[in-house]
Scaffold this motif. Structure first.
Motif, PDB file in Angstrom:
ATOM      1  N   PRO A  16      68.208  58.439  85.033  1.00 14.76           N
ATOM      2  CA  PRO A  16      66.777  58.439  84.696  1.00 14.76           C
ATOM      3  C   PRO A  16      66.485  58.843  83.257  1.00 14.76           C
ATOM      4  CG  PRO A  16      67.312  60.472  85.769  1.00 14.76           C
ATOM      5  CD  PRO A  16      68.598  59.679  85.694  1.00 14.76           C
ATOM      6  N   ALA A  17      67.451  58.779  82.353  1.00 14.94           N
ATOM      7  CA  ALA A  17      67.218  59.158  80.951  1.00 14.94           C
ATOM      8  C   ALA A  17      66.162  58.259  80.322  1.00 14.94           C
ATOM      9  CB  ALA A  17      68.515  59.065  80.168  1.00 14.94           C
ATOM     10  N   LEU A  18      65.421  58.804  79.380  1.00 10.77           N
ATOM     11  CA  LEU A  18      64.396  58.028  78.697  1.00 10.77           C
ATOM     12  C   LEU A  18      64.858  57.546  77.331  1.00 10.77           C
ATOM     13  CD1 LEU A  18      61.212  60.127  79.563  1.00 10.77           C
ATOM     14  CD2 LEU A  18      62.065  58.047  80.661  1.00 10.77           C
ATOM     15  N   THR A  19      66.090  57.904  76.945  1.00 12.60           N
ATOM     16  CA  THR A  19      66.606  57.441  75.666  1.00 12.60           C
ATOM     17  C   THR A  19      67.289  56.086  75.826  1.00 12.60           C
ATOM     18  OG1 THR A  19      68.658  58.674  75.971  1.00 12.60           O
ATOM     19  CG2 THR A  19      66.885  59.785  74.779  1.00 12.60           C
ATOM     20  N   SER A  20      67.602  55.462  74.699  1.00  9.88           N
ATOM     21  CA  SER A  20      68.141  54.102  74.717  1.00  9.88           C
ATOM     22  C   SER A  20      69.429  54.019  73.914  1.00  9.88           C
ATOM     23  CB  SER A  20      67.120  53.142  74.108  1.00  9.88           C
ATOM     24  OG  SER A  20      65.883  53.258  74.768  1.00  9.88           O
ATOM     25  N   GLY A  21      70.251  53.024  74.203  1.00  7.49           N
ATOM     26  CA  GLY A  21      71.463  52.832  73.435  1.00  7.49           C
ATOM     27  C   GLY A  21      72.195  51.566  73.815  1.00  7.49           C
ATOM     28  N   PHE A  22      72.955  51.018  72.864  1.00  3.18           N
ATOM     29  CA  PHE A  22      73.779  49.847  73.143  1.00  3.18           C
ATOM     30  C   PHE A  22      74.860  49.692  72.091  1.00  3.18           C
ATOM     31  CE2 PHE A  22      69.927  48.117  71.029  1.00  3.18           C
ATOM     32  CZ  PHE A  22      70.496  47.623  69.859  1.00  3.18           C
ATOM     33  N   ASN A  23      75.905  48.956  72.443  1.00  8.94           N
ATOM     34  CA  ASN A  23      76.927  48.474  71.520  1.00  8.94           C
ATOM     35  C   ASN A  23      76.666  46.993  71.346  1.00  8.94           C
ATOM     36  OD1 ASN A  23      78.252  50.976  71.433  1.00  8.94           O
ATOM     37  ND2 ASN A  23      79.433  50.461  73.256  1.00  8.94           N
ATOM     38  N   TRP A  24      76.759  46.515  70.112  1.00 13.27           N
ATOM     39  CA  TRP A  24      76.424  45.112  69.859  1.00 13.27           C
ATOM     40  C   TRP A  24      77.268  44.575  68.730  1.00 13.27           C
ATOM     41  CZ3 TRP A  24      73.088  42.659  65.974  1.00 13.27           C
ATOM     42  CH2 TRP A  24      72.756  41.332  66.306  1.00 13.27           C
ATOM     43  N   SER A  25      77.828  43.395  68.910  1.00 18.31           N
ATOM     44  CA  SER A  25      78.615  42.725  67.877  1.00 18.31           C
ATOM     45  C   SER A  25      77.961  41.389  67.542  1.00 18.31           C
ATOM     46  CB  SER A  25      80.047  42.469  68.367  1.00 18.31           C
ATOM     47  OG  SER A  25      80.680  43.684  68.647  1.00 18.31           O
ATOM     48  N   PRO A  26      77.183  41.346  66.446  1.00 19.81           N
ATOM     49  CA  PRO A  26      76.501  40.092  66.105  1.00 19.81           C
ATOM     50  C   PRO A  26      77.467  39.038  65.596  1.00 19.81           C
ATOM     51  CG  PRO A  26      76.166  41.708  64.384  1.00 19.81           C
ATOM     52  CD  PRO A  26      76.898  42.406  65.498  1.00 19.81           C
ATOM     53  N   ILE A  27      77.215  37.815  66.028  1.00 17.96           N
ATOM     54  CA  ILE A  27      77.980  36.672  65.542  1.00 17.96           C
ATOM     55  C   ILE A  27      76.968  35.564  65.318  1.00 17.96           C
ATOM     56  CG2 ILE A  27      79.744  34.969  66.112  1.00 17.96           C
ATOM     57  CD1 ILE A  27      81.074  37.091  67.814  1.00 17.96           C
ATOM     58  N   PRO A  28      76.892  34.944  64.207  1.00 12.32           N
ATOM     59  CA  PRO A  28      77.676  35.075  62.995  1.00 12.32           C
ATOM     60  C   PRO A  28      77.162  36.221  62.120  1.00 12.32           C
ATOM     61  CG  PRO A  28      76.080  33.351  62.665  1.00 12.32           C
ATOM     62  CD  PRO A  28      75.906  33.842  64.094  1.00 12.32           C
ATOM     63  N   PRO A  29      77.930  36.611  61.115  1.00 13.47           N
ATOM     64  CA  PRO A  29      77.463  37.641  60.184  1.00 13.47           C
ATOM     65  C   PRO A  29      76.156  37.198  59.515  1.00 13.47           C
ATOM     66  CG  PRO A  29      79.802  37.244  59.880  1.00 13.47           C
ATOM     67  CD  PRO A  29      79.300  36.174  60.807  1.00 13.47           C
ATOM     68  N   ALA A  30      75.201  38.105  59.456  1.00 15.39           N
ATOM     69  CA  ALA A  30      73.890  37.813  58.870  1.00 15.39           C
ATOM     70  C   ALA A  30      73.148  39.133  58.714  1.00 15.39           C
ATOM     71  CB  ALA A  30      73.109  36.856  59.771  1.00 15.39           C
ATOM     72  N   THR A  31      71.903  39.056  58.308  1.00 13.05           N
ATOM     73  CA  THR A  31      71.046  40.236  58.253  1.00 13.05           C
ATOM     74  C   THR A  31      70.338  40.378  59.589  1.00 13.05           C
ATOM     75  OG1 THR A  31      70.701  39.985  55.887  1.00 13.05           O
ATOM     76  CG2 THR A  31      69.090  41.303  57.087  1.00 13.05           C
ATOM     77  N   TYR A  32      70.405  41.586  60.161  1.00 14.75           N
ATOM     78  CA  TYR A  32      69.741  41.878  61.424  1.00 14.75           C
ATOM     79  C   TYR A  32      68.870  43.115  61.244  1.00 14.75           C
ATOM     80  CZ  TYR A  32      73.160  38.629  63.289  1.00 14.75           C
ATOM     81  OH  TYR A  32      73.909  37.508  63.519  1.00 14.75           O
ATOM     82  N   PHE A  33      67.814  43.231  62.036  1.00 13.87           N
ATOM     83  CA  PHE A  33      66.872  44.331  61.955  1.00 13.87           C
ATOM     84  C   PHE A  33      66.910  45.133  63.248  1.00 13.87           C
ATOM     85  CE2 PHE A  33      65.580  41.095  59.052  1.00 13.87           C
ATOM     86  CZ  PHE A  33      65.158  41.786  57.928  1.00 13.87           C
ATOM     87  N   LEU A  34      67.131  46.438  63.121  1.00 12.93           N
ATOM     88  CA  LEU A  34      67.173  47.346  64.264  1.00 12.93           C
ATOM     89  C   LEU A  34      65.833  48.057  64.343  1.00 12.93           C
ATOM     90  CD1 LEU A  34      68.712  48.876  66.526  1.00 12.93           C
ATOM     91  CD2 LEU A  34      69.441  50.495  64.751  1.00 12.93           C
ATOM     92  N   TYR A  35      65.171  47.960  65.482  1.00 18.88           N
ATOM     93  CA  TYR A  35      63.871  48.585  65.699  1.00 18.88           C
ATOM     94  C   TYR A  35      63.997  49.732  66.680  1.00 18.88           C
ATOM     95  CZ  TYR A  35      61.762  44.404  63.630  1.00 18.88           C
ATOM     96  OH  TYR A  35      61.403  43.391  62.777  1.00 18.88           O
ATOM     97  N   LEU A  36      63.327  50.827  66.396  1.00 17.13           N
ATOM     98  CA  LEU A  36      63.195  51.942  67.318  1.00 17.13           C
ATOM     99  C   LEU A  36      61.712  52.049  67.629  1.00 17.13           C
ATOM    100  CD1 LEU A  36      64.730  55.482  66.983  1.00 17.13           C
ATOM    101  CD2 LEU A  36      62.479  55.086  67.905  1.00 17.13           C
TER     102      LEU A  36
END
Length: 70
Positions: free
Chosen positions: A33-53
């Protein structure tokens, strides 16, 4: 990435653009029941990605941990 030790209901997501769009990865409530978030992620192909909290209907103090592996 994760928001463990944050004091509100967090949501983490990744998009390919800095604008509303499709979430490439999303986490809400990492380990119930935790309210925090998390993940492991490997983007393909290499590019610019935006992480939102974000808050799921709430706000507060957060702790964001991000690790990058080459």
């Amino acid at each position: 990435a994760h928001t463990h030790q944050s004091n509100f209901d967090t949501v983490l997501y990744v998009r390919a653009a800095c604008a509303p769009g499709v979430d490439l990865q999303c986490s809400d409530n990492d380990t119930p029941p935790a309210l925090t978030s998390g993940f492991n992620w490997s983007p393909i192909p290499p590019a610019t990605y935006f992480l939102y909290l974000d808050g799921n209907g709430s706000a507060g103090d957060y702790r964001l941990t991000v690790w990058v592996e080459p």
